[in-house]
Structures are given as structure tokens and as C-alpha cells.
Design a protein around this motif. Structure first.
Motif, short mmCIF file in Angstrom:
data_model
loop_
_atom_site.label_atom_id
_atom_site.label_comp_id
_atom_site.label_asym_id
_atom_site.label_seq_id
_atom_site.Cartn_x
_atom_site.Cartn_y
_atom_site.Cartn_z
N GLN A 127 12.24 29.91 18.37
CA GLN A 127 12.36 30.30 16.96
C GLN A 127 13.59 31.18 16.76
O GLN A 127 14.25 31.11 15.71
N GLN A 128 13.90 32.01 17.77
CA GLN A 128 15.06 32.91 17.66
C GLN A 128 16.35 32.11 17.51
O GLN A 128 17.22 32.47 16.71
N TYR A 129 16.45 31.01 18.25
CA TYR A 129 17.65 30.18 18.17
C TYR A 129 17.70 29.45 16.83
O TYR A 129 18.78 29.34 16.21
N ALA A 130 16.56 28.96 16.38
CA ALA A 130 16.50 28.26 15.10
C ALA A 130 16.97 29.19 13.98
O ALA A 130 17.72 28.77 13.08
N HIS A 131 16.54 30.44 14.05
CA HIS A 131 16.98 31.42 13.04
C HIS A 131 18.48 31.66 13.16
O HIS A 131 19.18 31.71 12.14
N TYR A 132 18.96 31.77 14.38
CA TYR A 132 20.39 32.07 14.60
C TYR A 132 21.29 30.98 14.02
O TYR A 132 22.26 31.28 13.30
N ILE A 133 20.99 29.73 14.30
CA ILE A 133 21.87 28.65 13.82
C ILE A 133 21.67 28.36 12.33
O ILE A 133 22.50 27.68 11.71
N SER A 134 20.57 28.88 11.77
CA SER A 134 20.33 28.66 10.34
C SER A 134 21.23 29.54 9.47
O SER A 134 21.39 29.26 8.28
N ILE A 135 21.78 30.59 10.08
CA ILE A 135 22.66 31.49 9.33
C ILE A 135 24.05 30.87 9.29
O ILE A 135 24.68 30.66 10.33
N GLY A 136 24.51 30.57 8.11
CA GLY A 136 25.76 29.83 7.97
C GLY A 136 26.98 30.57 8.48
O GLY A 136 27.83 30.01 9.16
N GLN A 137 27.10 31.83 8.14
CA GLN A 137 28.30 32.57 8.50
C GLN A 137 28.14 33.29 9.84
O GLN A 137 27.04 33.57 10.28
N GLN A 138 29.29 33.58 10.46
CA GLN A 138 29.28 34.33 11.72
C GLN A 138 28.86 35.77 11.46
O GLN A 138 29.28 36.38 10.47
N SER A 139 28.03 36.30 12.32
CA SER A 139 27.56 37.69 12.19
C SER A 139 27.48 38.30 13.57
O SER A 139 26.73 37.82 14.43
N GLN A 141 26.18 41.06 14.39
CA GLN A 141 24.83 41.60 14.57
C GLN A 141 23.87 40.52 15.04
O GLN A 141 23.07 40.74 15.95
N GLU A 142 23.96 39.33 14.44
CA GLU A 142 23.10 38.22 14.86
C GLU A 142 23.49 37.72 16.25
O GLU A 142 22.62 37.29 17.02
N ASP A 143 24.79 37.76 16.56
CA ASP A 143 25.24 37.40 17.91
C ASP A 143 24.56 38.30 18.94
O ASP A 143 24.07 37.83 19.97
N ARG A 144 24.57 39.59 18.66
CA ARG A 144 23.96 40.55 19.60
C ARG A 144 22.48 40.26 19.78
O ARG A 144 21.96 40.31 20.91
N LYS A 145 21.79 39.94 18.69
CA LYS A 145 20.35 39.69 18.78
C LYS A 145 20.06 38.49 19.66
O LYS A 145 19.14 38.52 20.48
N ILE A 146 20.84 37.40 19.48
CA ILE A 146 20.56 36.20 20.27
C ILE A 146 20.95 36.40 21.74
O ILE A 146 20.28 35.92 22.65
N PHE A 147 22.02 37.17 21.99
CA PHE A 147 22.39 37.48 23.37
C PHE A 147 21.33 38.36 24.03
O PHE A 147 21.02 38.18 25.21
N GLU A 148 20.80 39.31 23.30
CA GLU A 148 19.74 40.17 23.84
C GLU A 148 18.50 39.35 24.15
O GLU A 148 17.81 39.59 25.16
N TYR A 149 18.20 38.38 23.29
CA TYR A 149 17.05 37.50 23.53
C TYR A 149 17.26 36.68 24.80
O TYR A 149 16.36 36.57 25.64
N ILE A 150 18.45 36.11 24.95
CA ILE A 150 18.75 35.33 26.16
C ILE A 150 18.59 36.20 27.40
O ILE A 150 17.94 35.81 28.38
N PHE A 151 19.19 37.38 27.35
CA PHE A 151 19.20 38.24 28.53
C PHE A 151 17.82 38.79 28.87
O PHE A 151 17.36 38.69 30.02
N ASN A 152 17.13 39.34 27.88
CA ASN A 152 15.85 40.01 28.14
C ASN A 152 14.71 39.03 28.35
O ASN A 152 13.91 39.19 29.28
N ASP A 153 14.62 38.02 27.48
CA ASP A 153 13.46 37.13 27.50
C ASP A 153 13.64 35.89 28.38
O ASP A 153 12.67 35.45 29.02
N LEU A 154 14.84 35.35 28.39
CA LEU A 154 15.04 34.09 29.12
C LEU A 154 15.63 34.28 30.51
O LEU A 154 15.55 33.36 31.33
N MET A 155 16.22 35.45 30.76
CA MET A 155 16.75 35.73 32.10
C MET A 155 15.87 36.74 32.84
O MET A 155 15.22 36.39 33.84
N LEU A 156 15.80 37.96 32.37
CA LEU A 156 15.08 39.00 33.11
C LEU A 156 13.59 38.71 33.23
O LEU A 156 12.97 39.06 34.23
#
Length: 308
Positions: A127-139, A141-156
Motif C-alpha cells: 500500500q505504501q508503494y501504491a500511495h507513493y506512485i499515486s502522487i503525481g509530483q516529485q516530493s 518528503q514522500e521519497d524519504r517515507k518510501i525509502f524508510e519503508y524499504i529500509f525498515n520494513d523490507l530490509m531490516l
């Protein structure tokens, strides 16, 4: 980046290896060995950042592979590559410090393409990724959120990733928490991390001085420890416990800005974590006894570390 606790761990490991090597034909060079421990931390940090970046960049590979199918579907031709082109990713990859680290460490040598693909696939189903790509413009803040999700939830929090990194880096158990904190700070502010200087000058001086002083003053340190062992045979005490006690007494005597209470607590914790079940209590008793004796004899002089 490297804390005093991590320094004590690396000095402890160096002294342990050095002591064990004295009975061999080629004793270790302790200062060289200590430096190798710090270099391992740098390699681990570099690879963790590299792996994170590769997961983000995999969108490009995914798009390329799917578009080059024999008969690609419309979906295959429209893979979202927003993450691979994100401002945060390219801030990271454009940093000169990161470029030098990747060139020197060559983190790709440890890469696991299948694991990167698997984590990317899990990401795109979230769902986090779906939300990220749904935002049309570059952000950013949203970049940081998706990177934190990748690192904390999908890696660590991913057993496959931790098993992989433990297999490649023997220091993950020692440095994992430190690396997690550093990468989290790096995601928030990429310029905050200096890959070329992972240990500050003052902490490096502390590390080298602690290592060298324990070795140079070993006979004197043992003369203070052995009388306190009572019915214990010094030759039968765990080598690691003896190393920790020598380090603790060394700090009492030769590091005047470190409060004795801090020293004792640090070595109790290290004994509990790295030695036997009884070692914490044993090291505590010996260090506390020696500390009281040295105080009575006026051999401990400490400055106010808050003003130093």
C-alpha cells in the motif's frame, strides 16, 4: 558515527585475537587489526546503502525487462519508474562521498540480485508503494517515507536480508544497530554521513590509546587483577573476561575524563553480551573491588568529563 561502545567492542576483539595469536608463529599486529575492524564497519555501511539504492533502482531494470518481452502487454510497457528517478535517490548517488565509497569498496561484489528483485517485488505490492506512485509530483518528503519503508520494513525486518548480510559481514551483530541508526539519518539528510571518516579523530585517538595502553601496561594491570581473583586460577578464567577486566582497569588509571561508573557499567554489559552467563557478575565484582582499592590508595584521578 562510531560510538564509544562500538570502539570498546572492537578494541576487545582486537585484544582477544592478539592474545590468542601470541602462541602462533605470526602474532597479529594489533593496531593493523583494529583498523581492519573499523574498515569492516565502513564496508558494511557502504553495502547497506548500496543495497537500498539498488532496490530503488530496480524499477528501471523491471521496466526494461518487461518492455523487452517477446509480446509485452500494455502493463509491461507502463512500469512506473518514479522511484528510480526520485530526487532522493539521485541526491544519494550524486554525492561525491558515496561515489568514492562505492568505487573503493565495490559493494556489487556482495550483491544478491535475486534478493533485491524479491524485495522490490514486495515493495510494488504494498500500500505504501501504491500511495507513493499515486502522487503525481516529485516530493522529497514522500521519497524519504518510501525509502524508510524499504529500509525498515523490507530490509531490516526481513529474515532473508538479515541472513544474507550476516553471511557476508561477520560484524553485523556488533554493528547492526549502529548501521541502522546511521542509514536512517542518511535517508533524512544524505549529506550528514561521511563514509571516509566513520570515526571522529578524538574517538580514533581513544581507540588507539586504549589498545596500546592495555598492551603496554599489561603486567601492571595483571598485578592489580590477580590478587582479587581469590580462589580463581587466572589461567582458567575466560580469556575474554580477562581482556575486559584489563580494559576496565586501564580506563580507571589512564583515561581521566571517563567516570569509573561509566567504565564499570560498560564492561558489565560487554561481559554479559559477549562472554559467559556468569561473566557480568564476575567482571562487576572484580572491577568494583579494584576501583575501591585504587580510590583508597589515591591512584585514581578524574577530571570533570562534562567540562573536558
Amino acid at each position: 558515527m562510531i560510538s564509544r561502545r562500538n570502539i570498546r567492542v572492537k578494541v576487545m576483539q582486537t585484544l582477544y585475537s592478539y592474545a590468542a595469536s601470541l602462541d602462533t608463529d605470526k602474532p597479529l599486529d594489533p593496531q593493523k587489526t583494529l583498523k581492519q575492524h573499523f574498515n569492516q564497519t565502513r564496508s558494511l555501511l557502504t553495502y547497506t546503502v548500496y543495497f537500498l539504492a539498488e532496490v530503488a533502482r530496480y524499477a528501471e531494470k523491471d521496466a526494461f525487462k518487461k518492455s523487452h518481452k517477446y509480446i509485452p502487454t500494455e502493463k509491461d510497457l507502463n512500469v512506473n519508474t518514479k522511484l528510480a528517478g526520485s530526487n532522493l535517490l539521485w541526491q544519494i548517488l550524486d554525492l561525491n562521498d558515496v561515489k568514492i565509497a562505492f568505487k573503493n569498496e565495490k559493494p556489487e561484489q556482495w550483491g544478491d540480485e535475486e534478493l533485491i528483485k524479491k524485495i522490490y517485488t514486495e515493495l510494488t505490492a504494498s500500500q505504501q508503494y501504491a500511495h507513493y506512485i499515486s502522487i503525481g509530483q516529485q516530493s522529497l518528503q514522500e521519497d524519504r517515507k518510501i525509502f524508510e519503508y524499504i529500509f525498515n520494513d523490507l530490509m531490516l525486518d526481513n529474515e532473508l536480508f538479515t541472513a544474507h548480510i550476516e553471511e557476508v559481514f561477520s560484524n553485523w551483530d556488533d554493528d547492526g544497530a549502529l548501521i541502522a541508526q546511521s542509514v536512517a539519518a542518511f535517508i533524512r539528510k544524505p549529506q550528514s554521513l561521511n563514509f571516509q571518516q566513520i570515526i571522529s579523530t578524538d574517538k580514533e585517538v581513544f581507540a588507539v590509546n586504549l589498545l596500546r595502553t592495555v598492551i603496554e601496561k599489561e603486567d601492571y594491570l595483571l598485578s592489580l587483577i590477580k590478587p582479587k581473583l581469590k580462589n580463581w586460577d587466572p589461567e582458567r578464567i575466560a580469556l575474554l573476561d580477562m581482556v575486559l577486566m584489563k580494559m576496565g582497569v586501564c580506563e580507571f588509571l589512564y583515561f581521566d575524563t571517563i567516570p569509573p561508573k561509566v567504565t564499570i557499567n560498560e564492561y558489565i554489559d560487554l561481559a554479559k553480551e559477549y562472554s559467559t552467563a556468569q561473566s557480568g557478575h564476575f567482571v562487576n565484582g572484580i572491577l568494583d573491588n579494584i576501583h575501591k582499592e585504587l580510590l583508597t590508595e589515591g591512584k585514581i584521578t578524574k577530571t570533570d568529563f562534562r567540562k573536558s
